[in-house]
Design an enzyme around this catalytic site. Structure first.
Site, PDB file in Angstrom:
ATOM      1  CG  MET A 163      -1.827   1.165   1.359  1.00  8.41           C
ATOM      2  SD  MET A 163      -3.150   0.897   2.585  1.00  8.41           S
ATOM      3  CE  MET A 163      -2.231   0.454   4.048  1.00  8.41           C
ATOM      4  NE  ARG A 296      -7.427   3.659   9.720  1.00 11.29           N
ATOM      5  CZ  ARG A 296      -7.956   4.798   9.276  1.00 11.29           C
ATOM      6  NH1 ARG A 296      -9.268   4.949   9.245  1.00 11.29           N
ATOM      7  NH2 ARG A 296      -7.173   5.780   8.878  1.00 11.29           N
ATOM      8  CE1 TYR A 435       1.161  -0.746  12.376  1.00 15.72           C
ATOM      9  CE2 TYR A 435       3.199  -0.742  11.120  1.00 15.72           C
ATOM     10  CZ  TYR A 435       2.293  -1.396  11.921  1.00 15.72           C
ATOM     11  OH  TYR A 435       2.525  -2.699  12.274  1.00 15.72           O
ATOM     12  CD  GLU A 436      -2.439   0.664   7.659  1.00 15.97           C
ATOM     13  OE1 GLU A 436      -3.393   1.292   7.158  1.00 15.97           O
ATOM     14  OE2 GLU A 436      -1.512   0.183   6.992  1.00 15.97           O
ATOM     15  N   GLY A 437      -3.157   5.220  10.382  1.00 21.90           N
ATOM     16  CA  GLY A 437      -3.944   6.262  11.032  1.00 21.90           C
ATOM     17  C   GLY A 437      -3.621   6.293  12.501  1.00 21.90           C
TER      18      GLY A 437
END
Length: 588
Positions: A163, A296, A435-437
């Site tokens: 990604m 997430r 990470y991932e928000g």
């Protein structure tokens, strides 16, 4: 460093008695995925992760991935061999569609496989995790040609996926990215730009890497509205499916990180590389969110998975380490006999149980949202997934940090020494809250997007569902009384916090955002306690005295000693933003 022991028995109990897995197995298409079959598969998978993947964890940390002068990346000792066995065994394909060679099992089972792999070696697990996210994006938005070209070998794991969002100037603000995608007139695009923090952006585990890249086409709108998503493979694919020329995407360097050393975090340079549009132009964020929402939940499970491994190690150490004499002892005692060490171990064990139930509940709703025959049931399940996902990601990774730190504390000075291996857990799991928000972004998502679904009716319905356990606890006897009282008190506090955000969030968004992180924590505590209460009730119903006692003690400990933090967070939720901005930047 202790050997990982897959907690299949604990997982099976939750599947059967707490998160309603038999209802998932009854959904259309899952006739082959009954509970007995699934438990057998998970036992076999756990054995694989413990024997094949877990032994690579230490080498991965000590050696790390290595960038070579020719621009290639080499993974640590044992990774390549373990990955090939992983592909041969087909573990990555279990929850994926049969149409492309998958096993067709529920997502819930796929998440459990991920948990066990993450516990065995978090760094190693990131390659299959990113590949699955890329697969899901293609399943949702890829055309038939792209699906047939890429999915069969991605599903088997022969080809990996990535990604590509982040750029030096565009981190959490994805809309600031500048990577270009120029149409060539033949249906392909020339992709040019630089991406950073690309997990497994290059490696030697698979022959092909399928990059999903966010970029802008000429004249695209500014911000996130003008982002498109492209497949940019490491090697071009010939018409017969064989690999062709190398695409001009190069690894400029890899990062030197605090943890997850075995996972190469790459800086990638795209120099008019050939890309293929997924879906429509300017719809890239919609596509990428398919990957991100799946990731997430998986990242929240990383907090659980590493905490589980750290707990197993600290429990073993506490049984063996003799230091001083416990009350009433006549000789040196193992430190597990001391109350404060017991408190730390119980905090770990109860919190892990709550987290696992929360992750599996979320995953079960994912399955219902995709496979329920009734449209209204699918929509309601999707709403609950939306509510639970930021809670799982943030609460799971926050507790991952806290519980691995407790494991280090139990080890005392030896925990701070690298040779015991416990410090690795603290270093590895620390990235998961970022990470991932980031977890702050998860909290903002909760109050800014999820609370307002159907004018707030969605979240109120879920709170009402949680309160239904009160009557069951009242009927269960005196031993459940303290649990019942505490859960009611804290659900009242959570509801009070929710109403405050409803009343103040629109007029003063900063006030709602200022309390969003403690508010999300309140949700994590209450949902965890609610699920443990359900587990305790189910434990009594099994008729197994040991199961009943274990589930009761875990639920009661969490309710009495951890859950009360919830109401203590209420003032932070309702304080508003005044003091956060009272001092200017020069005074901070």
């Amino acid at each position: 460093m202790s050997q990982y022991q897959p907690p299949v028995k604990d997982i099976a109990f939750l599947l059967e008695h707490v998160v309603g897995y038999p209802d998932i197995a009854a959904l259309p298409g899952f006739e082959h995925a009954d509970l007995d079959t699934v438990v057998g598969i998970l036992e076999e998978c756990g054995d694989f992760m413990a024997k094949v993947v877990a032994p690579t964890n230490r080498a991965g940390d000590e050696e790390g991935a290595r960038w070579q002068p020719d621009g290639s990346v080499v993974t640590p000792t044992g990774f390549k061999e373990a990955y090939q066995q992983y592909v041969d065994a087909g573990w990555g394909s279990v929850p994926l569609p049969e149409e492309f060679g998958g096993g067709g099992f529920p997502r819930t089972i796929g998440l459990i496989i991920q948990e066990m792999m993450m516990s065995a070696n978090m760094a190693f697990s990131l390659c299959p995790l990113l590949t699955q996210g890329a697969i899901e994006a293609l399943l949702h938005y890829g055309n038939d040609e792209l699906k047939q070209r890429y999915l069969p070998k991605m599903v088997t794991g022969e080809w990996a996926g990535t990604m590509n969002l982040t750029e030096p100037q565009a981190g959490s603000d994805v809309g600031a990215l500048t990577t270009k995608a120029v149409p060539r007139g033949d249906g392909t695009y020339a992709i040019s730009g630089q991406k950073i923090y690309i997990t497994f952006g290059d490696h030697d585990l698979s022959e092909q890497i399928v990059h999903l890249v966010l970029a802008r086409t000429p004249g695209a709108p500014e911000g996130t509205r003008g982002i498109s998503c492209f497949i940019v493979p490491k090697f071009l694919v010939n018409q017969d499916g064989s690999l062709g020329d190398r695409n001009p995407v190069h690894t400029v360097s890899i990062e030197h990180k605090m943890g997850i050393h075995g996972s190469p975090t790459c800086v990638l340079s795209y120099e008019e590389a050939t890309g293929y549009l997924i879906g429509e132009e300017n719809k890239g964020m919609r596509i990428m969110f398919v990957m991100m929402n799946s990731a997430r939940l998986s990242v929240g499970t990383q907090g659980l998975a590493v905490a589980e491994l750290a707990y197993q190690q600290s429990l073993e150490y506490a049984k063996e380490r003799r230091q001083g004499r416990a009350i009433g002892a006549t000789e040196d005692s193992p430190i597990i006999d001391f109350p404060d060490v017991r408190r730390m171990l119980m905090t770990q064990k109860a919190s892990i149980a709550a987290l696992r139930a929360l992750m599996l509940l979320n995953a079960s709703y994912v399955d219902h949202s995709l496979h329920e025959p009734d449209e209204d049931a699918r929509k309601r399940a999707d709403e609950i997934v939306g509510l639970l996902t930021p809670i799982c990601k943030s609460f799971g990774t926050d507790l991952g940090n806290e519980l691995t730190s407790l494991a280090l504390q139990i080890h005392g000075g030896m925990g701070y020494i690298e040779e015991t291996g416990v410090a690795q857990h603290v270093r590895d799991v620390r990235i998961a809250a970022i990470y991932e928000g980031t977890n702050g972004i998860q909290a903002a998502d909760l109050v800014g997007r999820k609370l307002g679904v159907r004018g707030g009716a969605s979240v109120r319905e879920f709170l009402a569902t949680m309160r239904e356990v009160d009557g069951q606890l009242a009927d269960a006897g005196e031993q459940f009384a303290s649990m019942r009282a505490e859960l009611k008190t804290q659900l009242d506090a959570l509801e009070q916090a929710t109403m405050w955000i409803f009343q103040n969030g629109m007029s003063d968004p900063n006030a709602a955002l200022a309390g969003s992180s403690p508010y999300l924590r309140m949700w994590g505590l209450c949902t965890g306690a609610w699920l443990l209460a359900r587990a305790a009730l189910a434990g009594q119903a099994t008729g197994d005295p040991e199961v009943a006692e274990t589930q009761l003690v875990l639920a009661r400990f969490f309710a009495e000693q951890i859950l009360p933090q919830c109401s203590g967070l209420l003032p932070a939720v309702t304080a508003g933003a005044r003091d956060l901005f009272a001092l200017d930047a020069s005074q901070l």
